[in-house]
Design an enzyme around this catalytic site. Structure first.
Site, PDB file in Angstrom:
ATOM      1  N   ASP A 136      -4.127   4.002  -6.438  1.00  9.19           N
ATOM      2  CA  ASP A 136      -5.093   3.002  -6.914  1.00  9.19           C
ATOM      3  C   ASP A 136      -6.412   3.617  -7.376  1.00  9.19           C
ATOM      4  OD1 ASP A 136      -5.701   3.750  -4.300  1.00  9.19           O
ATOM      5  OD2 ASP A 136      -5.294   1.784  -3.436  1.00  9.19           O
ATOM      6  N   ASN A 164      -5.857  -5.296   7.786  1.00 10.03           N
ATOM      7  CA  ASN A 164      -5.157  -6.564   7.544  1.00 10.03           C
ATOM      8  C   ASN A 164      -3.722  -6.339   7.059  1.00 10.03           C
ATOM      9  OD1 ASN A 164      -5.514  -5.620   4.973  1.00 10.03           O
ATOM     10  ND2 ASN A 164      -6.576  -7.423   4.187  1.00 10.03           N
ATOM     11  N   HIS A 186      -2.812  -4.286   4.567  1.00 11.99           N
ATOM     12  CA  HIS A 186      -2.623  -3.981   3.137  1.00 11.99           C
ATOM     13  C   HIS A 186      -2.090  -2.564   2.926  1.00 11.99           C
ATOM     14  CE1 HIS A 186      -7.099  -2.580   2.589  1.00 11.99           C
ATOM     15  NE2 HIS A 186      -6.339  -1.524   2.744  1.00 11.99           N
ATOM     16  N   GLU A 213      -3.281  -6.871  -0.992  1.00  9.44           N
ATOM     17  CA  GLU A 213      -3.755  -7.645   0.150  1.00  9.44           C
ATOM     18  C   GLU A 213      -2.678  -8.653   0.573  1.00  9.44           C
ATOM     19  OE1 GLU A 213      -6.383  -6.728   1.594  1.00  9.44           O
ATOM     20  OE2 GLU A 213      -7.403  -5.560   0.052  1.00  9.44           O
TER      21      GLU A 213
HETATM   22  C1  F6R Z   1      -6.113   4.055  -0.445  1.00  7.80           C
HETATM   23  C2  F6R Z   1      -5.373   2.851  -0.150  1.00  7.80           C
HETATM   24  C3  F6R Z   1      -5.648   2.007   1.063  1.00  7.80           C
HETATM   25  C4  F6R Z   1      -5.846   2.811   2.351  1.00  7.80           C
HETATM   26  C5  F6R Z   1      -6.134   1.886   3.525  1.00  7.80           C
HETATM   27  C6  F6R Z   1      -6.481   2.666   4.774  1.00  7.80           C
HETATM   28  O1  F6R Z   1      -5.668   4.665  -1.644  1.00  7.80           O
HETATM   29  O2  F6R Z   1      -4.545   2.534  -0.917  1.00  7.80           O
HETATM   30  O3  F6R Z   1      -4.593   1.093   1.225  1.00  7.80           O
HETATM   31  O4  F6R Z   1      -4.713   3.577   2.613  1.00  7.80           O
HETATM   32  O5  F6R Z   1      -7.193   1.028   3.227  1.00  7.80           O
HETATM   33  O6  F6R Z   1      -7.673   3.352   4.599  1.00  7.80           O
HETATM   34  P1  F6R Z   1      -8.160   4.413   5.671  1.00  7.80           P
HETATM   35  O7  F6R Z   1      -7.172   5.517   5.697  1.00  7.80           O
HETATM   36  O8  F6R Z   1      -9.510   4.876   5.156  1.00  7.80           O
HETATM   37  O9  F6R Z   1      -8.250   3.703   6.983  1.00  7.80           O
END
Ligand code: F6R
Length: 237
Positions: free
Chosen positions: A62, A128, A130, A135
Protein backbone atom coordinates in the site's frame (compact mmCIF):
# COMPACT_ATOMS: atom_id res chain seq x y z
CA UNK A 1 -2.43 -22.01 9.51
CA UNK A 2 0.84 -22.84 11.17
CA UNK A 3 1.18 -20.87 14.38
CA UNK A 4 4.65 -20.24 15.78
CA UNK A 5 5.06 -18.49 19.12
CA UNK A 6 8.40 -16.74 19.51
CA UNK A 7 10.13 -15.01 22.39
CA UNK A 8 10.70 -11.75 20.55
CA UNK A 9 10.85 -10.01 17.19
CA UNK A 10 14.44 -11.13 16.69
CA UNK A 11 13.43 -14.78 16.75
CA UNK A 12 10.31 -14.07 14.70
CA UNK A 13 12.33 -12.33 12.02
CA UNK A 14 14.82 -15.20 11.86
CA UNK A 15 11.98 -17.54 10.90
CA UNK A 16 10.69 -15.15 8.23
CA UNK A 17 14.19 -14.57 6.85
CA UNK A 18 14.80 -18.34 6.66
CA UNK A 19 11.67 -18.68 4.51
CA UNK A 20 12.84 -15.90 2.21
CA UNK A 21 16.26 -17.53 2.00
CA UNK A 22 14.70 -20.85 1.05
CA UNK A 23 12.84 -19.28 -1.88
CA UNK A 24 16.01 -17.52 -3.03
CA UNK A 25 17.95 -20.79 -2.91
CA UNK A 26 15.75 -22.06 -5.78
CA UNK A 27 15.20 -18.95 -7.88
CA UNK A 28 14.81 -15.17 -7.71
CA UNK A 29 11.61 -14.46 -5.81
CA UNK A 30 8.64 -12.14 -5.86
CA UNK A 31 8.19 -10.76 -2.37
CA UNK A 32 5.13 -8.92 -1.11
CA UNK A 33 6.18 -6.39 1.50
CA UNK A 34 4.42 -4.50 4.27
CA UNK A 35 5.37 -1.34 6.13
CA UNK A 36 4.79 -0.56 9.83
CA UNK A 37 6.64 -1.63 12.94
CA UNK A 38 5.97 -5.39 12.78
CA UNK A 39 8.26 -6.27 9.82
CA UNK A 40 11.06 -3.85 10.81
CA UNK A 41 13.29 -6.52 12.35
CA UNK A 42 12.84 -8.69 9.24
CA UNK A 43 14.09 -5.82 7.09
CA UNK A 44 16.98 -5.16 9.48
CA UNK A 45 18.09 -8.78 9.27
CA UNK A 46 17.66 -8.86 5.48
CA UNK A 47 19.67 -5.64 5.18
CA UNK A 48 22.53 -7.15 7.16
CA UNK A 49 22.40 -10.50 5.37
CA UNK A 50 24.32 -11.58 2.31
CA UNK A 51 21.10 -12.37 0.46
CA UNK A 52 21.03 -11.17 -3.11
CA UNK A 53 17.77 -9.61 -4.32
CA UNK A 54 19.16 -8.17 -7.53
CA UNK A 55 17.08 -10.56 -9.66
CA UNK A 56 14.06 -10.54 -7.36
CA UNK A 57 10.98 -8.35 -7.34
CA UNK A 58 9.27 -6.62 -4.44
CA UNK A 59 5.65 -5.51 -4.43
CA UNK A 60 4.41 -3.43 -1.51
CA UNK A 61 0.92 -3.65 -0.09
CA UNK A 62 0.00 0.00 0.00
CA UNK A 63 0.81 3.71 -0.23
CA UNK A 64 -0.82 6.98 0.78
CA UNK A 65 -2.48 8.98 -2.00
CA UNK A 66 -0.90 12.39 -2.52
CA UNK A 67 2.48 11.79 -0.92
CA UNK A 68 5.62 12.07 -3.03
CA UNK A 69 8.11 9.19 -2.75
CA UNK A 70 10.53 11.43 -0.85
CA UNK A 71 7.93 12.46 1.74
CA UNK A 72 9.10 11.06 5.11
CA UNK A 73 5.60 9.68 5.81
CA UNK A 74 5.31 7.89 2.46
CA UNK A 75 5.75 4.15 2.30
CA UNK A 76 8.23 4.66 -0.55
CA UNK A 77 10.40 6.53 1.93
CA UNK A 78 9.87 3.90 4.65
CA UNK A 79 10.98 1.10 2.34
CA UNK A 80 14.03 3.05 1.20
CA UNK A 81 15.10 3.76 4.75
CA UNK A 82 14.49 0.28 6.06
CA UNK A 83 15.40 -2.02 3.17
CA UNK A 84 15.97 -0.62 -0.29
CA UNK A 85 18.98 1.53 0.65
CA UNK A 86 20.76 -1.72 1.55
CA UNK A 87 19.13 -4.20 -0.81
CA UNK A 88 18.49 -3.44 -4.43
CA UNK A 89 15.75 -5.42 -6.15
CA UNK A 90 15.42 -5.87 -9.91
CA UNK A 91 12.12 -3.98 -9.61
CA UNK A 92 10.41 -2.61 -6.52
CA UNK A 93 6.75 -1.80 -6.98
CA UNK A 94 4.77 0.43 -4.62
CA UNK A 95 1.44 2.01 -5.65
CA UNK A 96 1.97 5.43 -7.21
CA UNK A 97 0.52 7.76 -4.58
CA UNK A 98 0.98 10.73 -6.87
CA UNK A 99 -1.31 9.37 -9.56
CA UNK A 100 -4.79 10.77 -8.83
CA UNK A 101 -6.35 8.39 -11.36
CA UNK A 102 -7.40 5.57 -9.06
CA UNK A 103 -8.66 3.34 -11.87
CA UNK A 104 -5.30 3.54 -13.61
CA UNK A 105 -3.37 2.73 -10.42
CA UNK A 106 -5.68 -0.18 -9.65
CA UNK A 107 -5.42 -1.70 -13.12
CA UNK A 108 -1.67 -1.22 -13.37
CA UNK A 109 -1.03 -2.74 -9.95
CA UNK A 110 -3.23 -5.75 -10.59
CA UNK A 111 -1.43 -6.30 -13.89
CA UNK A 112 1.97 -6.14 -12.13
CA UNK A 113 0.84 -8.78 -9.64
CA UNK A 114 -0.63 -10.92 -12.41
CA UNK A 115 2.69 -10.75 -14.28
CA UNK A 116 4.67 -11.43 -11.10
CA UNK A 117 2.69 -13.76 -8.82
CA UNK A 118 3.81 -13.22 -5.24
CA UNK A 119 5.83 -16.12 -3.80
CA UNK A 120 5.79 -14.84 -0.23
CA UNK A 121 3.76 -12.02 1.26
CA UNK A 122 4.75 -10.45 4.57
CA UNK A 123 1.70 -9.25 6.48
CA UNK A 124 1.01 -7.33 9.67
CA UNK A 125 -2.36 -6.73 11.30
CA UNK A 126 -4.11 -3.64 12.61
CA UNK A 127 -5.74 -3.61 16.04
CA UNK A 128 -9.10 -3.77 14.26
CA UNK A 129 -8.01 -6.76 12.19
CA UNK A 130 -7.13 -4.86 9.03
CA UNK A 131 -4.59 -6.20 6.53
CA UNK A 132 -3.03 -3.75 4.12
CA UNK A 133 -5.44 -0.81 4.27
CA UNK A 134 -8.41 -3.15 4.09
CA UNK A 135 -10.57 -2.10 6.99
CA UNK A 136 -13.46 -4.16 8.44
CA UNK A 137 -16.30 -4.80 5.94
CA UNK A 138 -13.97 -4.74 2.91
CA UNK A 139 -15.03 -7.45 0.46
CA UNK A 140 -12.90 -10.59 0.46
CA UNK A 141 -12.91 -10.36 -3.36
CA UNK A 142 -11.48 -6.84 -3.41
CA UNK A 143 -8.64 -6.06 -5.77
CA UNK A 144 -6.22 -3.13 -5.57
CA UNK A 145 -8.34 -0.12 -4.70
CA UNK A 146 -8.41 3.40 -3.33
CA UNK A 147 -9.38 3.42 0.33
CA UNK A 148 -10.85 6.35 2.25
CA UNK A 149 -8.93 6.48 5.52
CA UNK A 150 -10.99 6.46 8.70
CA UNK A 151 -11.19 9.63 10.75
CA UNK A 152 -9.19 7.99 13.54
CA UNK A 153 -6.34 7.14 11.13
CA UNK A 154 -6.38 10.68 9.69
CA UNK A 155 -6.34 12.18 13.20
CA UNK A 156 -3.55 9.83 14.33
CA UNK A 157 -1.45 10.80 11.29
CA UNK A 158 -1.98 14.54 11.76
CA UNK A 159 0.95 14.83 14.16
CA UNK A 160 3.38 13.92 11.39
CA UNK A 161 2.35 16.83 9.18
CA UNK A 162 2.83 20.61 9.47
CA UNK A 163 -0.51 21.36 7.90
CA UNK A 164 -3.82 19.51 8.35
CA UNK A 165 -4.48 19.77 4.60
CA UNK A 166 -1.39 17.68 3.89
CA UNK A 167 -2.61 14.68 5.90
CA UNK A 168 -3.58 11.95 3.41
CA UNK A 169 -7.30 11.17 3.26
CA UNK A 170 -6.91 8.18 0.95
CA UNK A 171 -4.53 5.31 0.33
CA UNK A 172 -4.04 2.78 -2.45
CA UNK A 173 -3.99 -0.78 -1.17
CA UNK A 174 -3.89 -4.27 -2.53
CA UNK A 175 -7.33 -5.75 -1.94
CA UNK A 176 -8.03 -8.79 0.20
CA UNK A 177 -8.52 -10.88 -2.93
CA UNK A 178 -5.15 -9.64 -4.20
CA UNK A 179 -3.38 -10.56 -0.96
CA UNK A 180 -4.99 -14.01 -0.93
CA UNK A 181 -3.39 -14.82 -4.31
CA UNK A 182 0.08 -14.93 -2.72
CA UNK A 183 1.44 -18.49 -2.74
CA UNK A 184 2.67 -18.16 0.83
CA UNK A 185 1.91 -15.66 3.59
CA UNK A 186 4.13 -14.90 6.57
CA UNK A 187 2.11 -13.03 9.15
CA UNK A 188 3.77 -11.21 12.04
CA UNK A 189 2.21 -9.62 15.13
CA UNK A 190 3.75 -8.62 18.44
CA UNK A 191 2.51 -7.14 21.68
CA UNK A 192 -0.67 -7.14 23.70
CA UNK A 193 -2.31 -4.49 21.53
CA UNK A 194 -2.63 -7.15 18.81
CA UNK A 195 -3.95 -9.92 21.07
CA UNK A 196 -7.64 -9.34 20.40
CA UNK A 197 -7.23 -9.08 16.63
CA UNK A 198 -5.03 -12.21 16.57
CA UNK A 199 -7.62 -14.10 18.60
CA UNK A 200 -10.43 -13.01 16.26
CA UNK A 201 -8.35 -13.89 13.23
CA UNK A 202 -7.53 -17.43 14.39
CA UNK A 203 -10.16 -18.63 16.84
CA UNK A 204 -13.31 -16.86 15.68
CA UNK A 205 -15.31 -17.63 12.52
CA UNK A 206 -14.23 -16.08 9.22
CA UNK A 207 -16.02 -12.75 8.84
CA UNK A 208 -15.62 -9.52 6.90
CA UNK A 209 -15.79 -7.75 10.28
CA UNK A 210 -12.22 -9.01 10.80
CA UNK A 211 -10.42 -8.83 7.45
CA UNK A 212 -7.47 -10.97 8.67
CA UNK A 213 -9.82 -13.87 9.46
CA UNK A 214 -9.84 -14.61 5.71
CA UNK A 215 -6.35 -16.04 6.21
CA UNK A 216 -7.98 -19.13 7.74
CA UNK A 217 -8.97 -20.04 4.18
CA UNK A 218 -5.47 -19.60 2.68
CA UNK A 219 -3.54 -22.86 2.11
CA UNK A 220 -0.10 -21.66 3.23
CA UNK A 221 0.04 -19.19 6.11
CA UNK A 222 2.65 -19.06 8.86
CA UNK A 223 1.57 -16.96 11.82
CA UNK A 224 4.52 -15.65 13.85
CA UNK A 225 3.48 -14.09 17.16
CA UNK A 226 4.99 -13.39 20.55
CA UNK A 227 3.38 -14.56 23.79
CA UNK A 228 1.61 -11.24 24.29
CA UNK A 229 0.00 -11.23 20.85
CA UNK A 230 -1.06 -14.85 21.34
CA UNK A 231 -2.29 -14.39 24.90
CA UNK A 232 -5.99 -14.86 24.09
CA UNK A 233 -5.62 -17.84 21.75
CA UNK A 234 -7.31 -21.09 22.65
CA UNK A 235 -5.69 -23.49 20.22
CA UNK A 236 -2.02 -22.81 20.36
CA UNK A 237 0.63 -25.48 19.78
C1 F6R B 1 1.35 -1.67 6.27
C2 F6R B 1 0.04 -2.26 6.38
C3 F6R B 1 -0.72 -2.32 7.68
C4 F6R B 1 0.13 -2.76 8.88
C5 F6R B 1 -0.70 -2.78 10.15
C6 F6R B 1 0.16 -3.07 11.37
O1 F6R B 1 1.84 -1.73 4.95
O2 F6R B 1 -0.45 -2.67 5.40
O3 F6R B 1 -1.81 -3.19 7.53
O4 F6R B 1 0.68 -4.02 8.64
O5 F6R B 1 -1.35 -1.56 10.34
O6 F6R B 1 1.05 -2.03 11.58
P1 F6R B 1 2.21 -2.16 12.66
O7 F6R B 1 3.10 -3.26 12.22
O8 F6R B 1 2.90 -0.82 12.63
O9 F6R B 1 1.55 -2.45 13.97
Amino acid sequence: MKIITVEDQLQGAQIAVAKIKKILSHKPGVFGLATGSSPLEIYRQLSQSKLDFSNSISINLDEYVGLAPNHPQSYHYFMKQNLFNSKQFLHSYIPDGLNPNAQEVENEYEQIIKDHPIDLQILGIGENGHIGFNEPLTSFDSRTHRVALTKSTIDANARFFDNADEVPKYAYSMGIGTIMKAKEIVFVAYGEKKAKAVYQMIDEPVTIDVPASVLQTHPNVTVIIDHKAGALLKKIE
